[in-house]
Design an enzyme around this catalytic site. Structure first.
Site, short mmCIF file in Angstrom:
data_model
loop_
_atom_site.label_atom_id
_atom_site.label_comp_id
_atom_site.label_asym_id
_atom_site.label_seq_id
_atom_site.Cartn_x
_atom_site.Cartn_y
_atom_site.Cartn_z
N LYS A 1 0.86 -1.18 0.00
CA LYS A 1 0.00 0.00 0.00
C LYS A 1 0.90 1.24 0.00
O LYS A 1 1.88 1.29 0.76
CB LYS A 1 -0.89 0.01 1.25
CG LYS A 1 -1.82 -1.18 1.36
CD LYS A 1 -3.00 -1.06 0.41
CE LYS A 1 -4.06 -2.11 0.72
NZ LYS A 1 -5.25 -1.95 -0.14
N LYS B 1 -14.15 -8.57 -5.72
CA LYS B 1 -14.33 -8.69 -4.28
C LYS B 1 -15.80 -8.97 -4.01
O LYS B 1 -16.68 -8.24 -4.50
CB LYS B 1 -13.90 -7.42 -3.55
CG LYS B 1 -12.42 -7.13 -3.58
CD LYS B 1 -12.10 -5.84 -2.83
CE LYS B 1 -10.62 -5.54 -2.82
NZ LYS B 1 -10.32 -4.22 -2.16
#
Length: 334
Positions: free
Chosen positions: A155, A251
């Site tokens: 990230k 997802k």
């Protein structure tokens, strides 16, 4: 079939799982996973599911529980997955219910979800291990401890991305690497960092720009494959992503469950997109329904339960970046 007399009982409640470390991304930091847990009981069999309401998509625990309370009469009258897909929006509440209905259906049939869906049974799969935003030195230290895993996901934010990437790559020169800015970049940031991404052999760049700015990608020729995350929810989003993204991140909390995820995966392949399967920070009950499609994906990012201080009993297990399915009977069959 929907009946007048209740044949099932639906329960939905909030569960909270503390994390073993803060989970920092460009959008913020979390120290616990707040989930909605759904059970659907029919006779002696119980199906379970889990969803993670996400503020980015206008969801809260309270709004998800309200959605499930509203749909309860239909479910208890015998509604199936197609019925709830028509009655509910795609999101965490529908995902939790869809998973519970798949689980219940498999248990009633004495079979497995994979068999019912006509797909391969879950098997160990290489899953990314996430390194969240920190100082470059701290991110490098974590990457060094993960030298045996096959895939890292880091990230990053806008200001420190170059240093963060360089620090991780320096200690993990051979690992496959996903970079995820979580919508924090602009097209100018991407242009400025592109050559560094290439030099550091980044395998996939996930949702660099805000979803409402992804039109800026249409005229950008990237040497790094770009994956849509926040820009993709269901099959209806695919046409707008053509020419902008190379991969799509499926997802279940975005698709509204495995039912739509399976259809989305098929449609995405037919339209020329590569597949990634991802997750929110959740327990193994949120991961188990994603495992049937993970084997078909080029990139898998299902390490959500690894961030929990304590997972649900019998959940997934990680061994050097290989994610092993839950214990028999945990979800998806007797």
């Amino acid at each position: 079939m929907v009946r007048d007399t209740p044949i099932r009982h639906l329960d939905a409640h909030h569960d909270r799982f503390g994390l073993n470390a803060p989970f920092r991304i460009a959008r913020g930091v979390k120290t616990a996973a707040d989930v909605v847990t759904v059970t659907v009981r029919e006779g002696a069999q119980v199906g379970r599911g889990e969803g993670v309401p996400y503020a980015r998509y206008g969801e809260t625990i309270e709004s998800a529980l309200t959605e499930l309370a509203d749909i309860r009469p239909l479910v208890e009258a015998g509604a199936g997955r197609a019925d709830i897909a028509a009655a509910m929006r795609a999101g965490a509440a529908r995902n939790a219910l869809d998973a519970a209905l798949w689980d219940l259906e498999a248990r009633l049939a004495g079979s497995s979800v994979a068999a019912l869906a006509g797909i391969a049974e879950p098997a160990p799969v290489a899953s990314a291990i996430t390194i969240t935003i920190d100082t470059p030195s701290a991110m490098a230290a974590r990457a060094a401890r993960l030298a045996r895993v096959p895939l890292l996901k880091i990230k990053v934010d806008r200001e420190g991305a170059a240093e963060q990437l360089a620090a991780v790559r320096a200690v993990a020169p051979a690992l496959r690497l996903i970079v995820d800015p979580n919508e924090s970049w602009t097209i100018d940031t991407l242009r400025d960092l592109h050559d560094r991404l290439v030099a550091h052999r980044v395998d996939l760049l996930e949702q660099p720009l805000p979803a409402d700015r992804d039109q800026d990608l249409a005229d950008f020729a990237s040497a790094i494959p770009i994956c849509a995350d926040e820009a993709l929810h269901t099959r209806a989003d695919l046409p707008a992503l053509a020419g902008r993204y190379d991969y799509v991140n499926i997802k279940l909390d975005k698709t509204g469950g495995l039912t739509e995820a399976l259809a989305l995966a098929t449609a995405a392949r037919e339209q020329g997109f590569g597949l990634m399967v991802g997750c929110m920070v959740c327990s193994s009950l949120g991961i188990a329904p994603a495992l049937p499609i993970a084997r078909e994906a080029a990139f898998v990012d299902l390490d959500g339960p690894l961030w929990l201080a304590e997972d649900r009993a019998g959940g997934v297990r990680d061994h050097d970046g290989m994610l092993h399915p839950p214990a028999p009977g945990f979800w998806g069959g007797p």
